[in-house]
Design a protein around this motif. Structure first.
Motif, PDB file in Angstrom:
ATOM      1  N   PHE A  55      -1.125   5.466  -8.953  1.00  0.00           N
ATOM      2  CA  PHE A  55      -0.954   4.066  -8.551  1.00  0.00           C
ATOM      3  C   PHE A  55       0.359   3.489  -9.087  1.00  0.00           C
ATOM      4  O   PHE A  55       1.056   2.746  -8.387  1.00  0.00           O
ATOM      5  CB  PHE A  55      -2.144   3.244  -9.050  1.00  0.00           C
ATOM      6  CG  PHE A  55      -2.196   1.852  -8.494  1.00  0.00           C
ATOM      7  CD1 PHE A  55      -2.798   1.600  -7.281  1.00  0.00           C
ATOM      8  CD2 PHE A  55      -1.634   0.786  -9.188  1.00  0.00           C
ATOM      9  CE1 PHE A  55      -2.844   0.312  -6.755  1.00  0.00           C
ATOM     10  CE2 PHE A  55      -1.666  -0.495  -8.678  1.00  0.00           C
ATOM     11  CZ  PHE A  55      -2.274  -0.734  -7.454  1.00  0.00           C
ATOM     12  N   PHE A  56       0.709   3.832 -10.316  1.00  0.00           N
ATOM     13  CA  PHE A  56       1.897   3.242 -10.940  1.00  0.00           C
ATOM     14  C   PHE A  56       3.109   4.185 -10.935  1.00  0.00           C
ATOM     15  O   PHE A  56       4.177   3.785 -11.423  1.00  0.00           O
ATOM     16  CB  PHE A  56       1.596   2.848 -12.390  1.00  0.00           C
ATOM     17  CG  PHE A  56       0.605   1.732 -12.528  1.00  0.00           C
ATOM     18  CD1 PHE A  56       0.957   0.432 -12.190  1.00  0.00           C
ATOM     19  CD2 PHE A  56      -0.679   1.969 -12.976  1.00  0.00           C
ATOM     20  CE1 PHE A  56       0.050  -0.618 -12.316  1.00  0.00           C
ATOM     21  CE2 PHE A  56      -1.600   0.941 -13.105  1.00  0.00           C
ATOM     22  CZ  PHE A  56      -1.236  -0.362 -12.766  1.00  0.00           C
ATOM     23  N   SER A 105       0.829  -1.204   0.000  1.00  0.00           N
ATOM     24  CA  SER A 105       0.000   0.000   0.000  1.00  0.00           C
ATOM     25  C   SER A 105       0.865   1.256   0.000  1.00  0.00           C
ATOM     26  O   SER A 105       0.581   2.220  -0.718  1.00  0.00           O
ATOM     27  CB  SER A 105      -0.916  -0.011   1.224  1.00  0.00           C
ATOM     28  OG  SER A 105      -1.640   1.195   1.325  1.00  0.00           O
ATOM     29  N   ARG A 149      -4.810   6.345 -11.921  1.00  0.00           N
ATOM     30  CA  ARG A 149      -3.935   5.355 -12.532  1.00  0.00           C
ATOM     31  C   ARG A 149      -2.476   5.797 -12.468  1.00  0.00           C
ATOM     32  O   ARG A 149      -1.584   4.991 -12.143  1.00  0.00           O
ATOM     33  CB  ARG A 149      -4.358   5.124 -13.992  1.00  0.00           C
ATOM     34  CG  ARG A 149      -3.561   4.036 -14.694  1.00  0.00           C
ATOM     35  CD  ARG A 149      -4.179   3.665 -16.031  1.00  0.00           C
ATOM     36  NE  ARG A 149      -4.282   4.813 -16.927  1.00  0.00           N
ATOM     37  CZ  ARG A 149      -5.424   5.406 -17.242  1.00  0.00           C
ATOM     38  NH1 ARG A 149      -6.563   4.972 -16.736  1.00  0.00           N
ATOM     39  NH2 ARG A 149      -5.456   6.442 -18.061  1.00  0.00           N
ATOM     40  N   ASN A 166       5.321   5.374  -8.696  1.00  0.00           N
ATOM     41  CA  ASN A 166       6.560   4.956  -8.044  1.00  0.00           C
ATOM     42  C   ASN A 166       7.221   3.799  -8.786  1.00  0.00           C
ATOM     43  O   ASN A 166       8.447   3.782  -8.979  1.00  0.00           O
ATOM     44  CB  ASN A 166       6.273   4.558  -6.600  1.00  0.00           C
ATOM     45  CG  ASN A 166       5.865   5.733  -5.741  1.00  0.00           C
ATOM     46  OD1 ASN A 166       6.249   6.870  -6.005  1.00  0.00           O
ATOM     47  ND2 ASN A 166       5.074   5.481  -4.716  1.00  0.00           N
ATOM     48  N   TYR A 167       6.416   2.831  -9.203  1.00  0.00           N
ATOM     49  CA  TYR A 167       6.977   1.685  -9.930  1.00  0.00           C
ATOM     50  C   TYR A 167       7.547   2.130 -11.282  1.00  0.00           C
ATOM     51  O   TYR A 167       8.592   1.621 -11.717  1.00  0.00           O
ATOM     52  CB  TYR A 167       5.899   0.620 -10.141  1.00  0.00           C
ATOM     53  CG  TYR A 167       5.522  -0.087  -8.871  1.00  0.00           C
ATOM     54  CD1 TYR A 167       6.320  -1.093  -8.327  1.00  0.00           C
ATOM     55  CD2 TYR A 167       4.359   0.252  -8.181  1.00  0.00           C
ATOM     56  CE1 TYR A 167       5.982  -1.743  -7.158  1.00  0.00           C
ATOM     57  CE2 TYR A 167       4.004  -0.387  -7.004  1.00  0.00           C
ATOM     58  CZ  TYR A 167       4.825  -1.385  -6.501  1.00  0.00           C
ATOM     59  OH  TYR A 167       4.482  -2.019  -5.337  1.00  0.00           O
ATOM     60  N   SER A 170       3.768   1.517  -1.250  1.00  0.00           N
ATOM     61  CA  SER A 170       4.495   1.647  -2.516  1.00  0.00           C
ATOM     62  C   SER A 170       3.673   2.351  -3.587  1.00  0.00           C
ATOM     63  O   SER A 170       4.227   2.827  -4.576  1.00  0.00           O
ATOM     64  CB  SER A 170       4.923   0.266  -3.015  1.00  0.00           C
ATOM     65  OG  SER A 170       3.799  -0.498  -3.423  1.00  0.00           O
ATOM     66  N   VAL A 171       2.337   2.417  -3.417  1.00  0.00           N
ATOM     67  CA  VAL A 171       1.497   3.135  -4.380  1.00  0.00           C
ATOM     68  C   VAL A 171       1.004   4.452  -3.784  1.00  0.00           C
ATOM     69  O   VAL A 171       0.052   5.051  -4.287  1.00  0.00           O
ATOM     70  CB  VAL A 171       0.298   2.263  -4.834  1.00  0.00           C
ATOM     71  CG1 VAL A 171       0.790   1.050  -5.589  1.00  0.00           C
ATOM     72  CG2 VAL A 171      -0.563   1.837  -3.648  1.00  0.00           C
ATOM     73  N   SER A 172       1.644   4.879  -2.688  1.00  0.00           N
ATOM     74  CA  SER A 172       1.331   6.174  -2.089  1.00  0.00           C
ATOM     75  C   SER A 172       2.421   7.164  -2.471  1.00  0.00           C
ATOM     76  O   SER A 172       3.238   6.907  -3.354  1.00  0.00           O
ATOM     77  CB  SER A 172       1.227   6.034  -0.564  1.00  0.00           C
ATOM     78  OG  SER A 172       0.248   5.092  -0.197  1.00  0.00           O
ATOM     79  N   ALA A 215       8.361   1.023  -3.065  1.00  0.00           N
ATOM     80  CA  ALA A 215       8.145   0.508  -4.418  1.00  0.00           C
ATOM     81  C   ALA A 215       9.401  -0.192  -4.938  1.00  0.00           C
ATOM     82  O   ALA A 215       9.313  -1.246  -5.596  1.00  0.00           O
ATOM     83  CB  ALA A 215       7.739   1.647  -5.343  1.00  0.00           C
TER      84      ALA A 215
END
Length: 625
Positions: free
Chosen positions: A404-405, A41, A401, A407-408, A43-45, A595
């Motif tokens: 959510f992505f 959680s 969207r 950091n990755y 990692s998507v913050s 992340a």
């Protein structure tokens, strides 16, 4: 045999015991899953909402939370004062944490904008179209780029300008360093060079780094360009001087309810406040002096009093001079000798009103086009809040969207620039697993089949290596690799991990448990020792070899300290060494670090899933022997 007999399971005490056991197992699983879920959680913050510690980030289902996160990213984590002055909430909100805790944030920030958006969508398009055309007509030196905490687009711009996609990063950095006369080590250390738009005496300068940044700003879409209005400076000045609206009312005898209501005009009880703001606070580049005999006479008198030797040489300036010395003199002239009525403000609002005057001609035509009440062009303000609200409503799905992505995506882009590290890591992992599955079984088999008196001595020696942590052997290992001239090579990473005392001990115990009749049968068939090792020992020890392979994979893939110590050349760094540098550079951004950790743990997870059955056999079989 079962611990609890089938007959005994029908009693209530037994069932209670079984239920308690299941409850403990469930609680244990929760204590393992909950932290892992929090990491995913997080990692998507982002820095804005990381400390909420929610299993599901609130922005995924709440528009208010999504709006706060969007504004945080749009204006920058250190620029809350800019955002608050632009929105007129400096008195009620003191930081991003206060904003995050605001209930019904959309209704609080955009009450009028929501009504206009619902009732007059055509007028909204017209207003924002005019505002977009005005912003694109301004030079980049007057623009404040939004999303200031994201330097990646500027770096990509530099990559294209100084060499294209195919150029090595080292050559790219050398070109930038020569042009800027700087000493950057990597492209990730290059940061934008924005103008100091809030400083009173600042003017754009001719510098290669600043020129490149302005060239980049000119490519930004209008929605990513912000204007610093003189009204925003006025709010900042009132807060700095009076702190609250009560302080202002006490000083000027007013009855204002909030600072946002204070008119931005030079009249009545606010004349002194307005003049002091213009003469001491507003940036000089936004000011102009009306040229007439009176102001020219005041200029000459001021020069004769302050710099008599230059009084005849210096001409009259209606706008701020480019020369730094004369600029200071001109600013002091405005402050000490010029009446406030002789100074004009040439900020973005004033120029926007001139732009609308040229486009529509009269306030009536503007009011008809915008569907508003407009008695005079002076009532028009920059539609900053309307633009932000429009972009938020338009892009809500895409914002969720992207957040959510985000950091990755950043971690993958970072690793994408380290393709050599991926190949080094892959080669290291393959070689480490191969050597671990070759050297350790051979050594263990030799000890198992050799003379027991000698084998015990060797085994004790191997086990002694387990009594010391790996860090103890790093300095001797480093000195050995140095003497062998193997530093900064793949051999320095592979050789120290070829043999493991624990693996040899584990395999010897398993080989000792193999029935001797199998070896005797092989002797009758004429098999040699290597044939017996290949045909009998290895196939029967597959579960143990799987455990050793997983350990070798974890050591090679997850090892950082020895990889960094033995290979200090960045060309030989593994993924984990680059991840350490990435975490050090982003230590303040815990969400980004989460992340990165989640992403680099995927190969280990895949390895475990792929070998799960064999590994479980490796755990169970030795305990049954």
């Amino acid at each position: 045999m079962a611990i609890i007999l089938q007959v005994s399971r029908h009693g209530w005490k037994t069932r209670l015991l079984i239920g308690a056991m299941y409850a403990l197992l469930l609680a244990g699983s929760v204590t393992m899953i909950y932290p892992f879920w929090l990491m995913l959680s997080g990692s998507v913050s982002s820095e804005y909402d990381f400390n909420d510690f929610r299993l599901i980030p609130k922005y995924l289902f709440s528009d208010d939370a999504l709006l706060g996160k969007t504004l945080y990213e749009r204006y920058g984590k250190t620029n809350f004062a800019t955002f608050a002055a632009r929105y007129g909430i400096m008195e009620s909100c003191y930081g991003w944490n206060n904003l995050r805790g605001t209930e019904r944030l959309l209704d609080t920030l955009y009450p009028e904008e929501q009504k206009l958006y619902r009732n007059s969508p055509g007028a909204v398009r017209k207003i924002l179209g005019d505002y977009r055309d005005f912003k694109t007509s301004l030079p980049p030196q007057e623009i404040e780029p939004l999303y200031p905490d994201k330097p990646a687009p500027f770096r990509e711009f530099l990559r294209k300008k100084y060499g294209g996609d195919g150029i090595p990063e080292r050559e790219l950095i050398d070109r930038i360093n020569r042009k800027w006369t700087r000493a950057f080590s990597t492209l990730n250390t290059v940061l934008p060079v924005p103008g100091r738009l809030y400083e009173r005496s600042w003017l754009p300068s001719k510098r290669p780094d600043y020129d490149d940044y302005m060239e980049f700003v000119a490519t930004l879409p209008a929605e990513n360009r912000a204007l610093i209005s003189s009204g925003e400076f006025y709010i900042r000045y009132l807060m700095l001087r009076f702190n609250t609206v009560h302080g202002l009312n006490k000083s000027v005898g007013g009855t204002f309810r909030q600072l946002l209501e204070v008119p931005y005009v030079r009249s009545g009880c606010l004349t002194e406040v307005y003049d002091n703001f213009v003469k001491t606070y507003l940036p000089l580049r936004l000011l102009a002096v009306r040229r007439n005999p009176e102001t020219e006479s005041l200029w000459r008198s001021y020069l004769e009093k302050t710099v008599p030797e230059q009084a005849e040489r210096l001409s009259f300036f209606t706008t701020v001079p480019a020369d730094p010395g004369i600029r200071i003199l001109w600013g002091n002239f405005l402050k000490d000798s010029l009446p406030g009525s002789a100074i004009e403000i040439r900020g973005p609002e004033e120029r926007f009103r001139e732009f609308l005057l040229g486009r529509y001609g009269t306030p009536e035509k503007l009011a008809a086009a915008w569907e508003i009440t407009c008695p005079d062009f002076s009532a028009i303000q920059l539609p900053v809040k309307l633009e932000d609200y429009h972009l938020f409503e338009r892009d809500k799905k895409e914002l969720r969207r992207n957040f959510f992505f985000a950091n990755y995506r950043e971690v993958l882009e970072y690793l994408g620039g380290k393709s050599r590290a991926v190949w080094v890591t892959l080669l290291l992992v393959v070689c480490s697993i191969f050597t671990a599955l070759t050297v350790n079984p051979l050594a263990a088999y030799a000890l198992s089949r050799g003379k027991q008196s000698i084998s015990v001595k060797f085994l004790i020696f191997f086990l002694a290596t387990m009594a010391f942590p790996a860090e103890v052997g790093m300095i001797p290992g480093f000195l050995l690799m140095r003497d062998l001239n193997l530093l900064n090579t793949l051999f320095a990473l592979i050789l120290p991990g070829m043999a493991s005392g624990y693996s040899i001990f584990l395999l010897k115990g398993f080989f000792d448990s193999i029935p001797s009749e199998l070896y005797e049968a092989a002797d009758i068939d004429g098999a040699g020792e290597f044939r017996k090792f290949q045909a009998i020992a290895l196939p029967m020890s597959k579960p143990i070899l799987a455990v050793i392979a997983l350990g070798a994979f974890n050591s090679a893939y997850g090892g950082f300290m020895w990889a960094f110590l033995a290979c200090q050349d960045p060309r030989m760094w593994t993924i984990m060494v680059w991840m350490y540098e990435f975490q050090a550079n982003n230590a303040s951004n815990s969400a980004l670090v989460m992340a990165a950790l989640a992403l680099v743990s995927i190969p280990t997870l895949m390895m475990f899933i792929f070998c799960q059955k064999i590994i479980m056999r490796g755990i169970i079989v030795p305990s049954m022997k």
